[in-house]
Design an enzyme around this catalytic site. Structure first.
Site, PDB file in Angstrom:
ATOM      1  N   HIS A  43       0.786  -1.028  -0.062  1.00  0.00           N
ATOM      2  CA  HIS A  43       0.113  -0.273   0.154  1.00  0.00           C
ATOM      3  C   HIS A  43       1.017   1.063   0.268  1.00  0.00           C
ATOM      4  O   HIS A  43       1.507   1.877   1.051  1.00  0.00           O
ATOM      5  CB  HIS A  43      -0.591   0.046   1.378  1.00  0.00           C
ATOM      6  N   GLU A  70      -2.545  -1.638  -3.112  1.00  0.00           N
ATOM      7  CA  GLU A  70      -3.706  -0.902  -3.040  1.00  0.00           C
ATOM      8  C   GLU A  70      -3.563   0.440  -2.561  1.00  0.00           C
ATOM      9  O   GLU A  70      -2.222   0.732  -2.074  1.00  0.00           O
ATOM     10  CB  GLU A  70      -4.276  -1.781  -2.387  1.00  0.00           C
ATOM     11  N   HIS A 190      -8.318  -5.554   7.631  1.00  0.00           N
ATOM     12  CA  HIS A 190      -8.127  -4.551   8.338  1.00  0.00           C
ATOM     13  C   HIS A 190      -8.047  -4.988   9.730  1.00  0.00           C
ATOM     14  O   HIS A 190      -9.756  -5.456  10.116  1.00  0.00           O
ATOM     15  CB  HIS A 190      -8.775  -3.116   8.213  1.00  0.00           C
TER      16      HIS A 190
END
Length: 240
Positions: A43, A70, A190
């Site tokens: 990310h 991401e 998450h």
């Protein structure tokens, strides 16, 4: 079986704290694959406080499992993803100063923007996933803009899990059923951990992939990276 993608941002955070190349991010990614990870997630953020844009290029050259990039799709991110052409791009509505991801897309409000992005990535044969809250309306909005998958934002589940795991998972079960009804693929991520992963995967139907970084790397400090990846894989296997 639900696949495990290991997010290696925290490895880059440790490296960046001292400069140099220790730990070697590319080697860690290869080791994660060797130890059983079925994908590698990164990310990159605009300030490159952990994953650097060059890291993404370096990893692309060697990762042999599914590579998932991401992030918030600003112009630099879009250019990077189209250059690398990973197996999957996950669109996350992060503010530039966000410490970590903290909300999913409003797929209705941002429908036109998301539709343009999805079309752009699909032109290059990249599978697109949208990060969304466990809200059936947002799932329906994701379907309308043409995404291939959604990734359910699971922090609310992880937060409520210790006090009432049944209530915690209920909205995710509902959202997952809507995903199946609409013919989309389902990812999640998450704050999933060894504590809460098996229950989530056992109850949420159609779960194709989880992306886990922070908890997994923290566990690796105690259990070792190879053993930790196997422990997470076992939780997913047991959930089947």
């Amino acid at each position: 079986m639900t696949r495990l993608s290991v997010n290696i941002n925290k490895i880059a955070t440790i490296r960046n704290a001292r400069g140099g190349n220790n730990p070697n991010l590319v080697q860690v990614a290869l080791d994660c694959e060797r130890f059983g990870a079925q994908g590698i997630t990164v990310h990159p953020r605009p300030d490159e406080r952990h994953i650097r844009y060059q890291d993404v290029l370096d990893l692309h050259a060697v990762v042999t499992t599914e590579f998932n990039i991401e992030g918030n799709p600003d112009e630099r991110f879009i250019e990077l993803v189209k250059r690398v052409k990973p197996a999957q791009v996950t669109l996350v509505p992060d503010a530039p100063d966000a410490i970590t991801s903290n909300a999913g897309w409003d797929t209705i409000r941002h429908a036109d923007h998301l539709r343009r992005l999805i079309d752009t990535f699909k032109e290059d044969g990249i599978r697109v996933s949208i990060f969304v809250d466990a809200d059936e309306r947002m799932v329906e909005g994701a379907k309308a803009v043409g995404t291939d998958r959604i990734e359910l934002y699971t922090e609310p589940y992880a937060t409520q899990y210790p006090s009432d795991r049944e209530a915690a998972v209920a909205p995710f079960v509902q959202a997952a059923r809507k995903v199946q009804e609409l013919g989309l693929g389902l990812n999640a991520g998450h704050d999933l951990s060894l504590e809460n992963l098996r229950f989530f995967a056992s109850n949420v139907p159609g779960l194709l992939e989880v992306s886990i970084g922070h908890a997994l790397i923290c566990d690796a400090l105690y259990f070792g990276l190879e053993n930790t990846i196997q422990l997470y894989r076992r939780e997913l296997t047991t959930a089947e």
